[in-house]
Enzyme design. Structure first.
Site, mmCIF file in Angstrom:
data_model
loop_
_atom_site.group_PDB
_atom_site.id
_atom_site.type_symbol
_atom_site.label_atom_id
_atom_site.label_comp_id
_atom_site.label_asym_id
_atom_site.label_seq_id
_atom_site.Cartn_x
_atom_site.Cartn_y
_atom_site.Cartn_z
ATOM 1 N N HIS B 34 10.511 2.687 4.265
ATOM 2 C CA HIS B 34 9.323 3.309 4.607
ATOM 3 C C HIS B 34 9.203 4.313 5.606
ATOM 4 O O HIS B 34 8.262 5.111 5.742
ATOM 5 C CB HIS B 34 8.385 2.097 4.810
ATOM 6 C CG HIS B 34 7.025 2.085 5.277
ATOM 7 N ND1 HIS B 34 5.915 2.379 4.281
ATOM 8 C CD2 HIS B 34 6.225 2.435 6.298
ATOM 9 C CE1 HIS B 34 4.959 2.343 4.697
ATOM 10 N NE2 HIS B 34 5.025 2.507 6.146
ATOM 11 N N HIS B 80 -1.052 2.550 0.811
ATOM 12 C CA HIS B 80 -0.719 1.255 1.391
ATOM 13 C C HIS B 80 -0.764 0.302 0.124
ATOM 14 O O HIS B 80 -1.693 -0.685 -0.250
ATOM 15 C CB HIS B 80 -2.118 0.861 2.331
ATOM 16 C CG HIS B 80 -1.668 0.330 3.585
ATOM 17 N ND1 HIS B 80 -2.437 -0.428 4.454
ATOM 18 C CD2 HIS B 80 -0.368 0.468 4.340
ATOM 19 C CE1 HIS B 80 -1.860 -0.656 5.405
ATOM 20 N NE2 HIS B 80 -0.594 -0.171 5.294
#
Lengths: 226, 721
Positions: B34, B80
């Site tokens: 990430h 998200h």
């Protein structure tokens, strides 16, 4: 003349309102932070929309206890024009300057759409340039915009001619389709729809002239127009 | 912890000792997929990232474009996904918050939000319906409260997102070029943490997002507070106006670990900080928790001692916290202390730069047979089929979604949601057009052509408003990159986007890679989502009301490419066939032709032909204008096509133009001059959508009935199942 735009923590239509007052109507506008006081010689006050205090507890209820509201109340008593839009309307209601209460929309959702208003009182500080029952295409954007008054209060509002705007259709379940009201002296007006979003033809897909009359009414009231 | 044994030994050899527990936490967060992009970074470099309008500065989290007159536009896209799949309201809301802070950290005011939402089949799956409903509420709650209009996006449902959610949020900022934060720092400067309290939410969030979603780790999901974010925006912009900010970075994935190490690495400095100075929600937080907490609404600001006083007084005005947590050093070390005790002491380049991987890729098995088409039973009633498509969740109007978003606040929205692209007015007299698009159905069948198609579709949308594309954002969402077949689809998509971007000279100004999008049921379909920004120097084409006898023209060929179409997948439940491809030179010609006729001011509207094909695109025009039409299908350019293909093929590079009859000649002259394939295929009249082929009536549908279904079906589905 000077028009004050009050800024609460979480206000988010303050800059839009300021733009309309200054760039569209050539007024001398000034921001006032909620902890400051308002000058006694101010000519009009506007409480813009937004999410003061993040709508916590209930929309407008915390801002209604801001230090500046004391000054707003004093000016209201003196007959100074005061306009509350959306969250500004909620704050005026919560501070007791206007009657009634604003509840969650019937759909329980935030609603952003263009609606039509009908002018029901054309003698207030913000509607004196309208024909009675004139139509105003205007957007709403709120989650707690359903005006509520019980039967006794509704009767009272009608009797004293305090209903300023109605929606032409049922929009959110407001009592008697009420979209805006005024105080008995007609100098304090609150409305859920956003006139500052409708006065410029570039962003108004229908007709920008009716909404402009809200500000032109204020100009006339303050004696700076025509 | 997400460090594998190789990475651990690599860390040991780089620092020449065993790492402390705090160091392990910091590095695990920062070396997660990430934060580090370790699987993708090598390849992302192929995208063109420079251009005449692009402003590149060190340490920016968003792309910056010079739009003239001393103004800049900033843009960024984030997702998200993992958090939203577990807690859709909070996940979606904090997704908005994160990307907004990326815009803010360049020193620009956020002026628009776009959301791309993807879920499982909401017609069958209650969980998908719950995820959808709450993700929309989350975006609405956050964006509306900030007073930033959500002016566009897309919503799509596909079985591949079962028990999962893709929540992509793009944001646009605007400001004066002179106000851009020029990130810099010198020895002795102070490092300030401004905004919300650091708490135990979002612990390990970036690592959670860097693995398949198998557990519902709710503590890894952050808690949204848009009110604090609004105060931060105003405080930061006030500080920017007073030139109090040397450098700024938002806290997102990896929390303080990431923000501190990346700031230091980007600015070629060291930072020494004290976790004891961080304002926390709970007094007993462990230093390691403080370093990796992903609590929202926090900004890291570098300033100096003199400016600090003013910064503090601004924070006091807004009642937000502002803690001096450290200072700038020159030794390029990230030093974390608690009081006098040193908890971590790491070279910033080691922390901020994970070793990049070169993962193997392999042509996927499933693609070998996917282009084979099945023969279907012929349709007896096309009106009914069209009606079914108009009511389908992917094609039905998204008014239930954008009606919950304040899309007017900021008084810039000239072309509003519900059209092709939305248009904002800028303070320099120009207009900005923007759109995001994805198409996993096409991308599954052909990852390269599908990705190019998304890019072209977003371009078509902004072109329909009269804008020239000036920048692109890419958001590449795939499954586990360690599966060579999945990684192949990632590379193919990326190569396709690169080729298109280079040919059209549209720089990539920002993006995001989101991998490990899988559940126990398997990976998602390749889902690149492309955002395109377009600039309009004069006036935008705002769609005008179509009236009786107005004409309809189509530009671009309709081809036999039904793979991944809504018609195949929704009506026939068939996944396969050949998906639409973009012919670059034809695409460019068509774009230029549309811009030319818009410039000539002879159009009422221009509309892109995409999901659901020609039939849906024409129906949309009719339903939005409450007027019928009469269209001859045999006139559609593109060679001999059967009715299915004429109506429902999703070929790219096609535009529907509406105009008054009196402008017919002018239009024909201009289009001929541009040498595009086009045809005048019908006109508007009455109250029925009529498609004819020769003398045969193919579709005959009342507009009011179609409109009612199209407008209400998504809402009805959400509320009543």
């Amino acid at each position: 003349v000077k028009v004050g735009v009050i800024v609460f923590p979480g206000s988010n239509c303050d800059r839009d309102m300021y733009h309309v007052l200054t760039d569209v109507f050539n007024l001398d506008a000034q921001y006032f932070w909620h902890e400051k006081s308002l000058p006694k010689n101010i000519d009009a006050v506007i409480l813009p929309g937004g999410f003061s205090y993040g709508d916590r507890l209930r929309a407008g209820v915390i801002a209604a206890h801001s230090p500046i509201i004391k000054d707003v109340k004093k000016l209201a008593e003196k007959g100074i024009p005061i306009l509350g839009v959306c969250n500004g309307f909620q704050i005026l209601v919560e501070s007791g300057l206007l009657p009634g209460v604003l509840l969650k929309n019937e759909s329980l959702n935030f609603m952003c759409e263009w609606t039509n208003l009908i002018v029901e009182n054309n003698t207030t500080s913000f509607t004196n340039q309208f024909e009675l029952h004139q139509k105003i295409p205007i957007p709403i954007a709120n989650g707690e915009g359903r005006y509520y008054a019980d039967d006794v209060m509704l009767k009272q509002l009608k009797k004293k001619n305090q209903i300023v705007f109605r929606y032409s259709d049922v929009v959110n379940g407001s009592t008697d389709r009420i979209a805006g009201v005024c105080n008995e002296d007609e100098n304090v007006v609150g409305m859920m729809p956003h006139p500052e979003r409708a006065v410029e033809s570039e962003i108004n897909p229908i007709d920008n002239k009716p909404s402009s009359l809200i500000f032109e009414s204020l100009l006339v009231k303050m004696g700076v127009s025509n | 912890l997400s460090l594998d044994s190789n990475e651990l030994s690599e860390l040991k050899s780089k620092i020449g000792r065993n790492p402390t527990s705090t160091e392990l936490q910091i590095v695990s967060a920062e070396w997660s997929e990430h934060c580090s992009y370790k699987s993708s970074k090598k390849h992302l470099k192929m995208l063109p990232m420079t251009g005449a309008l692009v402003i590149n500065e060190k340490g920016y989290d968003s792309g910056v474009l010079d739009v003239g007159g001393g103004y800049v536009v900033t843009a960024h896209i984030e997702s998200h996904n993992h958090p939203s799949a577990v807690e859709p309201f909070g996940g979606a809301a904090t997704g908005v918050g994160g990307v907004i802070r990326d815009i803010l950290s360049a020193g620009t005011r956020p002026i628009a939000i776009f959301d791309g939402l993807r879920f499982g089949n909401i017609e069958k799956d209650q969980q998908a319906r719950w995820l959808f409903k709450n993700a929309v509420s989350g975006v609405a709650a956050y964006g509306n409260c900030l007073g930033i209009p959500t002016i566009g996006g897309e919503v799509e449902f596909d079985d591949c997102y079962r028990n999962y959610a893709l929540v992509d949020v793009a944001a646009i900022g605007f400001g004066k070029k002179e106000n851009l934060i020029k990130n810099h720092a010198k020895k002795g400067d102070l490092v300030v943490l401004l905004g919300g309290f650091t708490g135990r939410d979002g612990i390990g969030g970036s690592q959670f997002a860097s693995d398949s979603l198998e557990s519902e780790d709710r503590s890894a999901v952050q808690i949204p507070d848009p009110f604090i974010e609004k105060l931060i925006i105003e405080a930061v912009l006030e500080a920017r106006n007073e030139k109090l900010i040397h450098a700024m970075k938002d806290l997102g994935g990896g929390g303080l670990s990431c923000a501190v190490s990346e700031t230091a690495d980007a600015l070629d400095i060291g930072i020494e900080m004290d976790v004891g100075k961080v304002h926390t929600r709970e007094s007993d937080m462990h230093p390691d928790e403080i370093m990796v907490s992903e609590s929202q609404e926090r900004m890291l600001i570098v300033t100096d001692k003199i400016k600090l006083k003013k910064l503090e007084s601004i924070c006091k005005k807004f009642h937000i916290e502002c803690s001096v947590i450290g200072h700038v050093t020159t030794d390029n070390q990230m030093r974390v202390k608690k009081g006098t005790k040193t908890l971590a002491n790491l070279p910033t380049d080691v922390v901020a730069n994970a070793t990049l991987l070169d993962l193997p890729s392999k042509y996927p098995e499933y693609l070998k047979t996917i282009e084979n088409e099945k023969k279907f039973k012929s349709i007896s009633d096309y009106s009914k089929t069209l009606m079914k498509l108009l009511a389908s969740p992917n094609i039905a109007s998204k008014i239930w979604v954008y009606g919950q978003y304040d899309h007017e606040v900021g008084i810039r929205t000239v072309v509003k949601p519900g059209n092709d692209a939305s248009v904002l007015r800028l303070d320099n007299g120009k207009f900005l057009s923007a759109k995001i698009d994805g198409n996993p159905k096409h991308c599954y069948i052909n990852p390269r052509e599908g990705a190019i198609g998304c890019f072209e579709e977003a371009c078509r949308n902004v072109v329909c408003t009269g804008a020239k594309p000036i920048g692109m954002l890419d958001h590449l969402q795939f499954g586990n990159p360690k599966d060579p077949e999945i990684f192949w689809t990632f590379l193919e998509s990326l190569k396709g986007l690169t080729d298109f971007a280079k040919y059209f000279e549209i720089p990539c100004i920002g993006g995001k890679v989101s991998l490990y999008n899988e559940t126990s049921a398997g990976p998602i379909k390749p889902t690149p989502v492309i955002g395109v920004l377009g600039l309009i120097d004069k006036k935008p084409l705002v769609p005008q009301k179509i009236s009786e006898n107005d004409c309809l023209a189509i530009i671009g060929d309709t081809k036999d490419e039904m793979g991944g179409s809504e018609y195949f997948e929704y009506i026939h439940k068939f996944i396969g066939g050949k998906c639409p491809t973009v012919d670059f030179s034809e695409s460019k010609k068509n774009m230029n032709a549309v811009l030319d006729v818009i410039d000539a001011k002879i159009l009422k509207s221009a509309h892109d032909c995409s999901k659901g094909g020609f039939a849906v695109a024409v129906s949309e025009l009719c339903m939005q204008n409450m007027i019928g039409c009469k269209v001859s299908l045999e006139k559609i350019p593109g060679g001999k096509l059967d009715i299915d293909r004429a109506l429902f093929s999703e070929s790219h590079s096609r535009y529907l133009l509406t105009f008054e009859k009196k402008n017919l000649k002018k239009l024909e002259i201009l289009l001929k001059k541009n040498k595009v394939s086009f045809e005048i295929i019908g006109h508007f009249e009455g109250d029925k959508i009529q498609f004819v082929s020769g003398t045969n009536s193919i579709v005959d549908l009342r507009v009011d009935k179609a409109q009612k279904t199209w407008l209400n079906s998504l809402r009805d589905l959400v509320l009543h199942g």
